[in-house]
Design an enzyme around this catalytic site. Structure first.
Site, short mmCIF file in Angstrom:
data_model
loop_
_atom_site.label_atom_id
_atom_site.label_comp_id
_atom_site.label_asym_id
_atom_site.label_seq_id
_atom_site.Cartn_x
_atom_site.Cartn_y
_atom_site.Cartn_z
N LYS A 161 1.27 3.01 4.24
CA LYS A 161 1.30 2.00 5.31
C LYS A 161 1.51 2.83 6.62
O LYS A 161 1.85 4.07 6.84
CB LYS A 161 2.38 1.25 4.92
CG LYS A 161 2.14 0.30 3.71
CD LYS A 161 3.41 -0.83 3.56
CE LYS A 161 3.35 -1.49 2.26
NZ LYS A 161 4.32 -2.43 2.22
N TYR A 214 -2.43 -9.59 1.36
CA TYR A 214 -1.44 -10.27 1.26
C TYR A 214 -1.31 -11.76 1.00
O TYR A 214 -0.24 -12.39 1.29
CB TYR A 214 -0.25 -9.82 2.19
CG TYR A 214 0.22 -8.37 2.29
CD1 TYR A 214 1.02 -7.82 0.93
CD2 TYR A 214 -0.02 -7.55 3.21
CE1 TYR A 214 1.32 -6.75 0.85
CE2 TYR A 214 0.61 -6.15 3.06
CZ TYR A 214 1.24 -5.74 2.00
OH TYR A 214 1.64 -4.50 1.58
N ASN A 217 8.75 0.18 4.23
CA ASN A 217 8.75 0.77 3.05
C ASN A 217 7.59 1.52 2.65
O ASN A 217 7.32 1.95 1.30
CB ASN A 217 9.01 -0.54 1.92
CG ASN A 217 7.90 -1.44 1.44
OD1 ASN A 217 6.88 -1.13 2.26
ND2 ASN A 217 8.12 -2.21 1.00
N HIS A 256 2.23 1.08 -0.47
CA HIS A 256 1.73 -0.06 -1.33
C HIS A 256 1.13 0.42 -2.73
O HIS A 256 0.75 1.34 -2.73
CB HIS A 256 0.64 -1.09 -0.70
CG HIS A 256 0.16 -1.94 -1.70
ND1 HIS A 256 0.53 -3.15 -1.67
CD2 HIS A 256 -0.95 -1.71 -2.33
CE1 HIS A 256 -0.10 -3.74 -2.91
NE2 HIS A 256 -1.01 -3.27 -3.04
N GLU A 284 -7.81 -5.66 -5.12
CA GLU A 284 -7.50 -4.84 -4.16
C GLU A 284 -8.51 -3.73 -3.80
O GLU A 284 -8.96 -3.05 -2.77
CB GLU A 284 -6.05 -4.42 -4.14
CG GLU A 284 -5.06 -5.39 -4.07
CD GLU A 284 -3.74 -5.10 -4.44
OE1 GLU A 284 -3.31 -3.96 -4.69
OE2 GLU A 284 -2.80 -6.02 -4.31
#
Ligand code: UDP
Ligand code: MG
Length: 165
Positions: free
Chosen positions: A20, A60, A125, A128, A139
């Site tokens: 990310k 998401y 974080n 993914h 995805e």
């Protein structure tokens, strides 16, 4: 020919892993790639992009009613840094990928996992990983749906990494 999303339960299982924007900003792209490479997984898709808002909202979609959703979409799409999207292939890569990524909240992530080694905050974080065969399929289709974006290839040393039994 392997379907772009791979064949779950086989050595051609595939998962979607992304670094990310905070992971890219912090210079952790090579760290993430290196962990999957060293484990023996095969990189079959790789791209750097500032993802379109629609893509991230679809990615998401299950979180769209959460209070953090708008902030999450902004963090992924605002262009302060791009995302590195990847498709990794190998035995049990969906479950092992999640294990290597670590718990969603880094303060609950075990040391030795990517999140447990590099981050402190659920909203930052850095990585993914698809959480199931169904999510992996969706995805990979979303991020790598274009023709030829996922590449079928074999390791020259495959017999030394993956055995038939
Ligand atoms: N997230 C957040 N706040 C929360 C929960 C999640 O900002 O309280 C973000 C975080 O970046 C997380 C992402 O939303 O990685 C997706 O949430 P999910 O529960 O699917 O966690 P993941 O699958 O990434 O571990
Ligand atoms: Mg998730």
């Amino acid at each position: 020919q392997v379907p772009i999303h791979g064949k779950p339960g086989t050595v051609q299982e595939r998962t979607f892993i992304a670094v990310k924007p905070d992971g890219v900003q912090r210079g952790l792209v090579s760290e993430v790639i290196s962990r999957f490479e060293r484990r023996g997984y095969k990189l079959v898709g790789l791209k750097l992009l500032v993802p379109p808002t629609d893509l991230v909202k679809q990615h998401y979609a299950d979180l769209s009613s959460k209070p953090f959703f708008n902030g999450l979409v902004d963090y992924m799409t605002n262009g302060k840094a791009p995302v590195v999207g990847m498709v990794w292939e190998g035995p049990d890569v969906i479950k092992q990928g999640r294990a290597m990524v670590g718990a969603t909240n880094p303060l609950s992530a075990n040391p030795g996992t990517i999140r447990g080694d590099f981050c402190l905050s659920v909203g930052r974080n850095i990585v993914h990983g698809s959480d199931s065969a169904e999510s992996a399929q969706t995805e990979i289709g979303l991020w790598f749906g274009g023709k030829g974006e996922v590449v079928d290839w074999s390791f020259g040393n495959e017999e030394w990494v993956i055995s038939a039994n």
